[in-house]
Design a protein around this motif. Sequence first.
Motif, PDB file in Angstrom:
ATOM      1  N   THR A 172       6.637  -4.334  -0.799  1.00  0.00           N
ATOM      2  CA  THR A 172       5.193  -4.225  -0.989  1.00  0.00           C
ATOM      3  C   THR A 172       4.617  -3.303   0.085  1.00  0.00           C
ATOM      4  O   THR A 172       5.313  -2.923   1.031  1.00  0.00           O
ATOM      5  CB  THR A 172       4.516  -5.602  -0.883  1.00  0.00           C
ATOM      6  OG1 THR A 172       4.679  -6.100   0.468  1.00  0.00           O
ATOM      7  CG2 THR A 172       5.123  -6.600  -1.872  1.00  0.00           C
ATOM      8  N   ALA A 173       3.343  -2.986  -0.055  1.00  0.00           N
ATOM      9  CA  ALA A 173       2.674  -2.179   0.970  1.00  0.00           C
ATOM     10  C   ALA A 173       2.710  -2.900   2.315  1.00  0.00           C
ATOM     11  O   ALA A 173       2.850  -2.271   3.368  1.00  0.00           O
ATOM     12  CB  ALA A 173       1.240  -1.890   0.544  1.00  0.00           C
ATOM     13  N   GLU A 174       2.602  -4.224   2.272  1.00  0.00           N
ATOM     14  CA  GLU A 174       2.652  -5.010   3.506  1.00  0.00           C
ATOM     15  C   GLU A 174       4.024  -4.891   4.173  1.00  0.00           C
ATOM     16  O   GLU A 174       4.124  -4.814   5.403  1.00  0.00           O
ATOM     17  CB  GLU A 174       2.338  -6.484   3.216  1.00  0.00           C
ATOM     18  CG  GLU A 174       0.884  -6.771   2.857  1.00  0.00           C
ATOM     19  CD  GLU A 174       0.498  -6.263   1.477  1.00  0.00           C
ATOM     20  OE1 GLU A 174       1.393  -6.133   0.608  1.00  0.00           O
ATOM     21  OE2 GLU A 174      -0.703  -5.979   1.275  1.00  0.00           O
ATOM     22  N   ILE A 203       4.459   2.747  -4.564  1.00  0.00           N
ATOM     23  CA  ILE A 203       3.673   2.048  -3.549  1.00  0.00           C
ATOM     24  C   ILE A 203       2.812   3.003  -2.738  1.00  0.00           C
ATOM     25  O   ILE A 203       1.782   2.618  -2.184  1.00  0.00           O
ATOM     26  CB  ILE A 203       4.598   1.244  -2.611  1.00  0.00           C
ATOM     27  CG1 ILE A 203       5.319   0.157  -3.397  1.00  0.00           C
ATOM     28  CG2 ILE A 203       3.842   0.611  -1.450  1.00  0.00           C
ATOM     29  CD1 ILE A 203       6.354  -0.591  -2.586  1.00  0.00           C
ATOM     30  N   GLN A 206      -1.038   2.961  -2.471  1.00  0.00           N
ATOM     31  CA  GLN A 206      -1.641   1.829  -1.772  1.00  0.00           C
ATOM     32  C   GLN A 206      -1.719   2.055  -0.267  1.00  0.00           C
ATOM     33  O   GLN A 206      -2.403   1.312   0.438  1.00  0.00           O
ATOM     34  CB  GLN A 206      -0.823   0.559  -2.036  1.00  0.00           C
ATOM     35  CG  GLN A 206      -0.709   0.166  -3.499  1.00  0.00           C
ATOM     36  CD  GLN A 206       0.204  -1.027  -3.703  1.00  0.00           C
ATOM     37  OE1 GLN A 206       0.160  -1.995  -2.946  1.00  0.00           O
ATOM     38  NE2 GLN A 206       1.051  -0.963  -4.724  1.00  0.00           N
ATOM     39  N   LEU A 207      -1.030   3.087   0.204  1.00  0.00           N
ATOM     40  CA  LEU A 207      -0.985   3.359   1.639  1.00  0.00           C
ATOM     41  C   LEU A 207      -1.678   4.667   1.994  1.00  0.00           C
ATOM     42  O   LEU A 207      -1.470   5.210   3.075  1.00  0.00           O
ATOM     43  CB  LEU A 207       0.482   3.415   2.090  1.00  0.00           C
ATOM     44  CG  LEU A 207       1.247   2.086   1.981  1.00  0.00           C
ATOM     45  CD1 LEU A 207       2.744   2.332   2.043  1.00  0.00           C
ATOM     46  CD2 LEU A 207       0.820   1.124   3.070  1.00  0.00           C
ATOM     47  N   LYS A 208      -2.531   5.158   1.092  1.00  0.00           N
ATOM     48  CA  LYS A 208      -3.169   6.457   1.328  1.00  0.00           C
ATOM     49  C   LYS A 208      -4.097   6.445   2.537  1.00  0.00           C
ATOM     50  O   LYS A 208      -4.385   7.500   3.111  1.00  0.00           O
ATOM     51  CB  LYS A 208      -3.923   6.912   0.082  1.00  0.00           C
ATOM     52  CG  LYS A 208      -5.064   6.003  -0.341  1.00  0.00           C
ATOM     53  CD  LYS A 208      -5.731   6.519  -1.605  1.00  0.00           C
ATOM     54  CE  LYS A 208      -6.879   5.626  -2.049  1.00  0.00           C
ATOM     55  NZ  LYS A 208      -7.524   6.132  -3.284  1.00  0.00           N
TER      56      LYS A 208
END
Length: 230
Positions: A172-174, A203, A206-208
């Motif tokens: 996940t992004a986490e 993924i 989600q981290l942009k």
Amino acid sequence: MQYGPRKIAVTGHFGSGKTEFAVSLAFALARLGAAEARLALCDLDIENPYFRSREQGAELEAAGIRCYSDPFGGRNGSELQTISAAVRAPLEDEGCRVIVDCGGDNSGAMVLRQFQKYFAPGEYQLLCVVNQNRPGTDTPEKAVAHLRAIEQASGLEVTGLVSNSHLIRYTTAETVMEGWEFAKAVETLSGVPALCACCMESIAPQLKNADFDVFPIGMYMRDTYLDKQV
């Protein structure tokens, strides 16, 4: 992430995802259109028969990336514990950007010693892929000890860390953000800068807004293997 000098060697713990990173980096450079006229990937992994970058030889060649490995170029399906002398060609070619995919751990990095003359200080990057979800590198202290063992075996200095703390399809992004914090802890202990964090392309959006460089990584080496585990 800055790609830096034309010679980039990739190492790391067994199962860290270093081969996925090396292959993904090669394809990314090909898509970007490197300034050099030529691009090559040298598979120097003679330690582990699984997930070797030479398995993607046809795809790499189709993308304009020359793949070097064993004397047969991986074509005969054998697991020869040898490296073709042709790998010296891209290392000596000033007009070629080359990515070197080393075997895992210090035993795999040892093969770099025979090519040490091609890696003068300031003329290469030696990237260590750090994965906190691997038993041998699950604490910053273990990761630093592993990094130092690679340096001793290879005779080269690690110049950058690449975070690849994945849980394969359960990433996940986490997971990626936790991996980056881990890489920064390794940076603090070792003095080696953390350069980027890998994640699957799905993924990446989600981290942009992340405050670190994100490198979208492919699943070039794992799809068939994972299907067998379902």
